[in-house]
Design a protein around this motif. Sequence first.
Motif, short mmCIF file in Angstrom:
data_model
loop_
_atom_site.label_atom_id
_atom_site.label_comp_id
_atom_site.label_asym_id
_atom_site.label_seq_id
_atom_site.Cartn_x
_atom_site.Cartn_y
_atom_site.Cartn_z
N GLN A 194 11.14 -1.61 -48.11
CA GLN A 194 11.34 -1.72 -46.67
C GLN A 194 10.93 -0.42 -46.00
N PHE A 195 10.13 -0.54 -44.97
CA PHE A 195 9.65 0.62 -44.22
C PHE A 195 10.10 0.51 -42.77
N CYS A 196 10.74 1.56 -42.29
CA CYS A 196 11.26 1.58 -40.92
C CYS A 196 10.69 2.77 -40.17
N CYS A 197 10.49 2.60 -38.87
CA CYS A 197 10.12 3.72 -38.03
C CYS A 197 10.82 3.57 -36.69
N SER A 198 10.98 4.69 -36.00
CA SER A 198 11.71 4.66 -34.73
C SER A 198 10.79 4.58 -33.53
N GLY A 199 9.48 4.78 -33.75
CA GLY A 199 8.53 4.80 -32.64
C GLY A 199 7.54 3.66 -32.70
N GLU A 200 6.33 3.91 -32.21
CA GLU A 200 5.29 2.89 -32.12
C GLU A 200 4.96 2.37 -33.52
N ALA A 201 5.09 1.06 -33.69
CA ALA A 201 5.04 0.49 -35.03
C ALA A 201 3.64 0.39 -35.61
N GLN A 202 2.64 0.09 -34.79
CA GLN A 202 1.32 -0.22 -35.33
C GLN A 202 0.66 0.99 -35.98
N MET A 203 0.73 2.16 -35.33
CA MET A 203 0.14 3.36 -35.91
C MET A 203 0.83 3.70 -37.24
N PHE A 204 2.15 3.62 -37.25
CA PHE A 204 2.91 3.88 -38.48
C PHE A 204 2.47 2.94 -39.60
N LYS A 205 2.37 1.67 -39.29
CA LYS A 205 1.98 0.68 -40.30
C LYS A 205 0.57 0.91 -40.78
N THR A 206 -0.34 1.26 -39.86
CA THR A 206 -1.74 1.50 -40.23
C THR A 206 -1.86 2.69 -41.18
N ILE A 207 -1.17 3.79 -40.84
CA ILE A 207 -1.22 4.99 -41.69
C ILE A 207 -0.58 4.70 -43.05
N ALA A 208 0.56 3.99 -43.03
CA ALA A 208 1.24 3.67 -44.30
C ALA A 208 0.36 2.82 -45.20
N GLN A 209 -0.27 1.80 -44.63
CA GLN A 209 -1.13 0.94 -45.44
C GLN A 209 -2.35 1.70 -45.96
N GLN A 210 -2.90 2.57 -45.13
CA GLN A 210 -4.07 3.35 -45.55
C GLN A 210 -3.69 4.33 -46.66
#
Length: 277
Positions: A236-252
């Motif tokens: 499970q991955f959580c972030c407190s801010g803008e989700a798409q950039m976080f998800k993009t960087i995590a997947q990359q």
Amino acid sequence: MYVQRPIAILDSGVGGLTVVKEVMRQLPLERIIYFGDTARTPYGPRPAAEVQQFTREIVDYLIQFNPKMIVIACNTATAVALDLIRDCCEVPVIGVIYPGARAAIGLTQSGQVGVIGTEGTIQSGAYEQALKRLNPHIHVLSQACPAFVPLVEQGNFRSSETLAAVEQSLRTLKQGQIDSLILGCTHYPFLTETIAEVMGPDVRLISSADETAREISTILQTQGMLASQNIVPIHQFCCSGEAQMFKTIAQQWLNEEIVQTPVVWHVPKIGTLPKIG
């Protein structure tokens, strides 16, 4: 069972994903709950009391997942909040400073060690203190690099802007006689190629993230806490801010590590932050 509980990993943003990647590689059966405080990053320029408050809020959130270990994968938070969190938790809590310091002591040949980190980490003197506890004769040259975290949070790992920022930030260190350089922020491994290019082949880079993952593995093994069932974990991955950039960087960044592994993404409310998405 106790050993099937997750490992909770927290950071001021995406930097702690460097620890996550190594944990996934070394311990593929372990379930991970990750929290990146992307809405309030960077922590480096913030007062210590504020970083302590934010860290406590994130830990309070992660406790609901009943973790068997908490990893503060943020050097700034480790420097100012590690003891505070240990005092209020019943499970092992580890940070990222001592693993990196121990690796540097083992690798340096000249006794000249460089440390780069956020303003908060460098001002705390935490790495210098850790290094000198291990070897009082070590010489430490430290440098804050406040430009690095914003670059990483924007996904800007390799560009002319990044190269210019790294060259400017490391100019003083290049004039020293260091043979080892601790990347004293878990964001910095995203910039490893550029940092290595600037520092040259004679300086060995030490990732506090890689060393912390090894520490996690050692502690879980020695305490009999390793996951014992051969079941593919759901992270499970959580972030407190803008989700798409976080998800993009995590997947990359995680790439192959999450191709075969189920992942759940969250943008939870934490502290006084409004829910996003």
